[in-house]
Structures are given as structure tokens and as C-alpha cells.
Scaffold this motif. Structure first.
Motif, mmCIF file in Angstrom:
data_model
loop_
_atom_site.group_PDB
_atom_site.id
_atom_site.type_symbol
_atom_site.label_atom_id
_atom_site.label_comp_id
_atom_site.label_asym_id
_atom_site.label_seq_id
_atom_site.Cartn_x
_atom_site.Cartn_y
_atom_site.Cartn_z
ATOM 1 N N GLN A 25 0.821 -1.207 0.000
ATOM 2 C CA GLN A 25 0.000 0.000 0.000
ATOM 3 C C GLN A 25 0.858 1.260 0.000
ATOM 4 O O GLN A 25 0.547 2.237 -0.694
ATOM 5 C CB GLN A 25 -0.924 -0.002 1.234
ATOM 6 C CG GLN A 25 -1.964 -1.111 1.253
ATOM 7 C CD GLN A 25 -3.005 -0.963 0.159
ATOM 8 O OE1 GLN A 25 -3.135 0.083 -0.473
ATOM 9 N NE2 GLN A 25 -3.772 -2.021 -0.083
ATOM 10 N N TYR A 26 1.959 1.226 0.741
ATOM 11 C CA TYR A 26 2.862 2.386 0.762
ATOM 12 C C TYR A 26 3.437 2.636 -0.626
ATOM 13 O O TYR A 26 3.490 3.783 -1.093
ATOM 14 C CB TYR A 26 3.997 2.175 1.764
ATOM 15 C CG TYR A 26 5.123 3.161 1.571
ATOM 16 C CD1 TYR A 26 5.041 4.434 2.118
ATOM 17 C CD2 TYR A 26 6.247 2.835 0.809
ATOM 18 C CE1 TYR A 26 6.053 5.358 1.907
ATOM 19 C CE2 TYR A 26 7.262 3.753 0.597
ATOM 20 C CZ TYR A 26 7.161 5.008 1.147
ATOM 21 O OH TYR A 26 8.158 5.929 0.930
ATOM 22 N N ALA B 276 0.947 4.109 -2.881
ATOM 23 C CA ALA B 276 0.716 5.508 -2.478
ATOM 24 C C ALA B 276 1.828 6.400 -2.998
ATOM 25 O O ALA B 276 1.580 7.501 -3.518
ATOM 26 C CB ALA B 276 0.639 5.600 -0.952
ATOM 27 N N HIS C 108 -3.146 12.589 -5.583
ATOM 28 C CA HIS C 108 -2.905 12.684 -4.147
ATOM 29 C C HIS C 108 -4.022 12.062 -3.315
ATOM 30 O O HIS C 108 -3.756 11.452 -2.270
ATOM 31 C CB HIS C 108 -2.697 14.152 -3.763
ATOM 32 C CG HIS C 108 -1.487 14.752 -4.433
ATOM 33 N ND1 HIS C 108 -1.576 15.715 -5.416
ATOM 34 C CD2 HIS C 108 -0.168 14.482 -4.289
ATOM 35 C CE1 HIS C 108 -0.371 16.040 -5.836
ATOM 36 N NE2 HIS C 108 0.502 15.318 -5.171
ATOM 37 N N GLN D 212 -5.891 9.546 -4.173
ATOM 38 C CA GLN D 212 -5.714 8.091 -4.289
ATOM 39 C C GLN D 212 -4.542 7.650 -3.424
ATOM 40 O O GLN D 212 -4.609 6.607 -2.754
ATOM 41 C CB GLN D 212 -5.460 7.714 -5.751
ATOM 42 C CG GLN D 212 -5.296 6.205 -5.972
ATOM 43 C CD GLN D 212 -5.088 5.864 -7.439
ATOM 44 O OE1 GLN D 212 -5.455 6.629 -8.325
ATOM 45 N NE2 GLN D 212 -4.484 4.711 -7.685
ATOM 46 N N ALA D 213 -3.481 8.430 -3.413
ATOM 47 C CA ALA D 213 -2.324 8.107 -2.574
ATOM 48 C C ALA D 213 -2.717 8.086 -1.100
ATOM 49 O O ALA D 213 -2.304 7.192 -0.344
ATOM 50 C CB ALA D 213 -1.212 9.121 -2.808
ATOM 51 N N ARG E 17 -5.622 7.423 0.132
ATOM 52 C CA ARG E 17 -6.432 6.219 0.406
ATOM 53 C C ARG E 17 -5.533 4.995 0.597
ATOM 54 O O ARG E 17 -5.787 4.148 1.454
ATOM 55 C CB ARG E 17 -7.431 5.990 -0.742
ATOM 56 C CG ARG E 17 -8.606 6.955 -0.732
ATOM 57 C CD ARG E 17 -9.725 6.486 -1.652
ATOM 58 N NE ARG E 17 -9.312 6.535 -3.056
ATOM 59 C CZ ARG E 17 -9.440 7.611 -3.831
ATOM 60 N NH1 ARG E 17 -9.958 8.729 -3.342
ATOM 61 N NH2 ARG E 17 -9.056 7.579 -5.088
ATOM 62 N N HIS E 18 -4.478 4.910 -0.198
ATOM 63 C CA HIS E 18 -3.541 3.790 -0.031
ATOM 64 C C HIS E 18 -2.870 3.838 1.347
ATOM 65 O O HIS E 18 -2.741 2.814 2.021
ATOM 66 C CB HIS E 18 -2.482 3.817 -1.129
ATOM 67 C CG HIS E 18 -2.956 3.294 -2.455
ATOM 68 N ND1 HIS E 18 -3.438 2.004 -2.607
ATOM 69 C CD2 HIS E 18 -3.004 3.879 -3.682
ATOM 70 C CE1 HIS E 18 -3.766 1.815 -3.877
ATOM 71 N NE2 HIS E 18 -3.527 2.933 -4.546
ATOM 72 N N LEU E 19 -2.451 5.017 1.754
ATOM 73 C CA LEU E 19 -1.789 5.138 3.055
ATOM 74 C C LEU E 19 -2.758 4.844 4.197
ATOM 75 O O LEU E 19 -2.374 4.239 5.206
ATOM 76 C CB LEU E 19 -1.194 6.538 3.222
ATOM 77 C CG LEU E 19 0.048 6.851 2.385
ATOM 78 C CD1 LEU E 19 0.581 8.238 2.722
ATOM 79 C CD2 LEU E 19 1.148 5.823 2.610
ATOM 80 N N TYR F 16 7.173 6.730 5.261
ATOM 81 C CA TYR F 16 5.702 6.766 5.316
ATOM 82 C C TYR F 16 5.227 8.123 5.828
ATOM 83 O O TYR F 16 4.336 8.756 5.231
ATOM 84 C CB TYR F 16 5.218 5.638 6.224
ATOM 85 C CG TYR F 16 3.742 5.650 6.542
ATOM 86 C CD1 TYR F 16 2.831 4.962 5.749
ATOM 87 C CD2 TYR F 16 3.260 6.338 7.657
ATOM 88 C CE1 TYR F 16 1.482 4.961 6.042
ATOM 89 C CE2 TYR F 16 1.906 6.342 7.970
ATOM 90 C CZ TYR F 16 1.024 5.661 7.151
ATOM 91 O OH TYR F 16 -0.320 5.667 7.454
#
Length: 473
Positions: free
Chosen positions: A348-349, A352, A361, A363-364, A366-368, A382
Motif C-alpha cells: 500500500q505504501y 501511495a 494525491h 488516491q495516494a 487512500r492507499h496510506l 511513510y
């Protein structure tokens, strides 16, 4: 409680090796104590963990000698006998895996028994078998020297005439083995010199380098590769020598062996990173090309796993070079080669990081937010990525809160140098200053610009300057 040495060794055996060891123990040629065989049969069902209560010393003794008072000395003796068998079995495995060693031992045994007449044919057969091998590394040349030495000694022993080429044929592989070792062990010191500024005073290295420079065209590929690497790490090489090294790695790498290839690729990457940090921006692509070669030749994996460090290096390089499709494919393809404990967090990181670089950004973020656990190795990165995303998304409260949290986190990082802590702390402070200028249309942009330029130590200076330039328009 720490396992006995015997069990620690046995637990490393593969299932096939374990079966072979069972046959080895039961062979009357290797085992003379019946109690040792019974001891092995008692522990055999507990392979590979050897952690059951039945394996405690008292339990083993009771099973082997019912009704007799416990003797720790007797148990230690049984472990010692079985340990010797385990070590002997490992030696036999090594001999089978390395036929030249086995042939060399046989030749020496025949010589000791006065069977010299059998040796010349065996030497010729061993030489032919060795030359058929793909590898041309230090063990190859050491074995070849030993065979040529044995052949030469046989000629002397029986008064046969020797010619100058006989000496050359014997000495050449000895020279190559020495040069590979000399340069191979010099490179780590030279690498440390460019990484940490620690001077490397290596006796005879100047003479070795001068010799290799003059005899370069006639040397084996692995000697050439180590010579070029040492030349680059000594800051004596140029772009042409770097290209020669990269060509050798790509074309001759299969003859070097895995260990030498990993080492040479690692030194080449470190050299390119040094050049990149000195302002040679196109060496970033060279680093990624070397990593791709290592992926292709399966050099980045240990027991099928890729380290968190290498995974991060590859994904970060791909992102910096804006190789979006390659990076995304890499993340998806090799994510399952990460350790299971950290796999999801790193996945996920990495996604992101890629989304943020592509200006996606939200979407990034949400991944984080999907990360439930991140390895400590990734924790700083992170937080820095999260800080950048909050900046881009105008998330004021989370950004201000994170700058406070980050400062406290850095103070707790005892394994981080003061300089590293300052570099991260300065980045957080300047990001906060830029953000406040962004939301308040502050007039102190010039002061922030000077601070970014002069602040030391500082990470991500280019990103900060880019964000300042966007505000200064």
C-alpha cells in the motif's frame, strides 16, 4: 531457551538432506555406537523443529536408559557423537557439490599410497571436467592451479622434461585466483571510502592496479570486472570504464557466480549513486538498469524473498525516473516475494508513493490509510510521504499535527544519527512553513527560500524548492 548446537544444525537440513542423513547415521562405516543410532531414531520424528518436551535431556535419557539414574555426561556424549556425524555429513555434501575438491582429495590420497601411475590420467580427466564448467571464478582458478601443480610435480618426480609453457600453465591460474581475491577484498574498503569518507590504505593495491591496467586484454572477465570496479571506486575510472563494466556484467555475469555478481552489481550501484549525488543525474537510470539486470538474473532474492530495502530502492528509482508503468508492474509482480508480515503495508505504501508522484494525491492518501502496519524501516518514509500528501491536499489540521508527531518520533529514534534526525526535522519544519505561506499568502517567501537553500542537513531539498517556486509565481 537456546537449542543445543546439534539441533540448530539439524533443523537447517532440507527434507532430502534429512533422509540422506538418516542413511548416513545407519551406515556402519560412519557410526560405531549403537546408542548414537538409537538417539537419532528417538529425535527423528521431531525434525525439523526439535522443540518437543520429549527432547529435554532427562526425557531422552529415560527413553534410552529406563530405570537408570540420569547422567548429563552421557547425554552430552551422545549429542557430541551425533554432532560429529552431522558435521561429517555436511562435509560429504560439500564434496559432492564441488567435484574438483573431491577429485583433488582423491589425487592426494593416491599419491600418499604410492599409486602415482594412476594420477596423470585422473589429472587430465579432472582438468577436462573443470574446463567444461560455466563458472570462471576464484575457486575455478584455484582448482586449476592445484591440478597443474600436481601434473608438474608428477613430471618432476619421474624426471620428465618441463618446458616454459608448463610453468606458465601452472602459474597463470594462481595469478588469476590471487587477483580476484585481492581486488574482491579491496573493493569493500574502497566502497566504504566513497560512502563514508574513510580512507582505504590497501598494501600493494597500486601495484596490482598497474599490472591489471597493462595486462587487461589478456585477463579473464572476472578479473577485468573487479579491476574496473576498483578503478571506479578509486575515482580513477571514467564513463567508458563504467560502460565496460556494465557490459561485462550483462554478457559474462553467468560465468562469475552469484556471490561475485551480487557484489559487483552492488558496488556499481553505489558508485552510480555517488555520481548521482555529485550531480550526474543520468546515473539514476544506470542504477535502475543494474537493478533490472539483478532481477533478470535472480540476484535480489534470498530463499525466494526480496528484502524491504531492495524493494524500496527499486520502486523509488522507478518513480524518480517517472517509469510509471514499469514501477507499477514491479510493485504488483514482486509484492508476493516480500516477507508476509510486512507485505500489505509495503504494498500500500509503494502504491501511495507511485500515486503521489503521478499527482493522484487523494488516491495516494487512500492507499496510506489502508496501511494497518508498516515496518520500522518504512516508518520515516511513510510519514514524509503523508506530510507531502497533506500539503498537496490542503489538509491543514492533519499536517500540523503530523509535524508535531514527527518531531517526537525522531527524538525517540535512538538508532538514527543526530545528522539524520536534523535532516528530517528540518524538512518537516520547512514543509510547515511553506504550507502556512500557502494558506495565508504570506509575504515572507524570500526568507523561506533562503532557509531552504542554506539549511543543512536537509532531505528532499528539490521538492521543497519546487513547492516554493509554485508559491512564488
Amino acid at each position: 531457551m537456546t537449542q543445543p548446537k546439534l539441533f540448530r544444525i539439524l533443523s537447517t537440513f532440507t527434507p532430502d538432506e534429512w533422509k540422506g542423513f538418516g542413511r548416513y547415521v545407519h551406515s556402519p562405516f560412519f557410526t560405531v555406537h549403537e546408542d548414537t543410532v538409537q538417539f537419532f531414531e528417538l529425535i527423528e520424528p521431531h525434525y525439523p523443529d526439535f522443540e518437543a518436551p520429549e527432547l529435554e535431556a532427562e526425557a531422552i535419557f529415560e527413553a534410552l536408559y529406563p530405570g537408570i539414574s540420569f547422567s548429563d555426561v552421557q547425554i552430552r556424549t551422545l549429542r557430541k557423537y551425533l554432532l560429529r556425524l552431522a558435521e561429517g555429513f555436511l562435509v560429504q555434501l560439500k564434496l559432492r557439490q564441488d567435484e574438483p575438491y573431491e577429485q583433488q582429495a582423491l589425487i592426494e590420497a593416491l599419491e600418499q599410497r604410492g599409486l602415482d601411475a594412476l594420477i596423470p590420467r585422473l589429472v587430465d580427466e579432472s582438468r577436462t571436467a573443470l574446463e567444461m564448467r560455466t563458472l570462471r571464478n576464484e575457486p575455478f582458478y584455484s582448482h586449476m592451479f592445484t591440478l597443474e601443480q600436481l601434473a608438474w610435480q608428477q613430471r618432476l618426480k619421474y624426471g620428465q622434461r618441463t618446458a616454459p609453457q608448463d610453468f606458465v600453465r601452472m602459474i597463470a591460474p594462481l595469478d588469476y585466483a590471487y587477483l580476484i581475491q585481492k581486488l574482491g577484498y579491496s573493493c569493500p574498503a574502497l566502497n566504504q571510502q566513497i560512502q563514508q569518507g574513510i580512507p582505504a590504505q590497501i598494501p600493494l593495491l597500486d601495484e596490482v592496479m598497474q599490472y591489471c591496467r597493462g595486462a587487461y586484454a589478456d585477463m579473464p572477465a572476472l578479473v577485468q570486472a573487479y579491476y574496473l570496479t576498483a578503478s571506479l571506486l578509486r575515482m580513477e575510472g571514467n564513463d567508458a570504464e563504467l560502460e565496460k563494466l556494465l557490459s561485462l556484467l550483462a554478457q559474462e555475469g553467468d560465468t562469475f557466480g552469484k556471490t561475485d555478481m551480487i557484489n559487483l552489481c552492488g558496488y556499481a550501484i553505489n558508485y552510480c549513486n555517488y555520481r548521482y549525488r555529485a550531480g550526474d543525474s543520468h546515473r539514476l537510470q544506470t542504477m535502475l538498469d543494474i537493478y533490472k539486470l539483478m532481477l533478470e538474473k535472480d540476484l535480489l532474492f534470498e530463499q525466494g524473498r526480496i528484502s524491504l530495502h531492495q524493494f524500496k530502492n527499486l520502486s523509488t528509482l522507478g518513480i524518480r525516473l517517472e517509469a510509471w508503468e514499469w514501477t507499477e508492474t514491479f510493485i504488483h509482480t514482486y509484492n508476493d516475494r516480500l516477507d508476509a508480515e510486512h507485505r500489505d503495508g509495503v504494498y500500500q505504501y509503494s502504491l501511495a508513493q507511485l500515486a503521489a508522484a503521478r499527482q493522484q494525491h487523494r488516491q495516494a492518501l487512500r492507499h496510506l490509510q489502508a496501511v494497518t502496519f508498516i515496518d520500522p524501516f518504512y516508518r520515516i518514509s511513510y510519514n514524509l510521504l503523508l506530510l507531502k500528501i497533506y500539503y498537496e491536499c490542503m489538509e491543514a489540521e492533519p499536517l500540523l499535527s503530523l509535524t508535531q508527531t514527527l518531531r517526537a518520533f525522531l527524538r525517540r529514534k535512538k538508532n538514527m544519527s543526530d545528522r539524520q534526525q536534523l535532516a528530517y526535522a528540518h524538512f518537516a519544519r520547512l514543509t510547515r512553513a511553506l504550507f502556512m505561506a500557502k494558506i495565508k499568502s504570506a509575504k515572507n517567501l524570500q526568507a523561506i527560500h533562503e532557509d531552504i537553500l542554506q539549511c543543512e542537513p536537509l532531505i528532499e531539498r528539490e521538492w521543497l524548492l519546487k513547492k516554493w517556486a509554485q508559491l512564488a509565481v
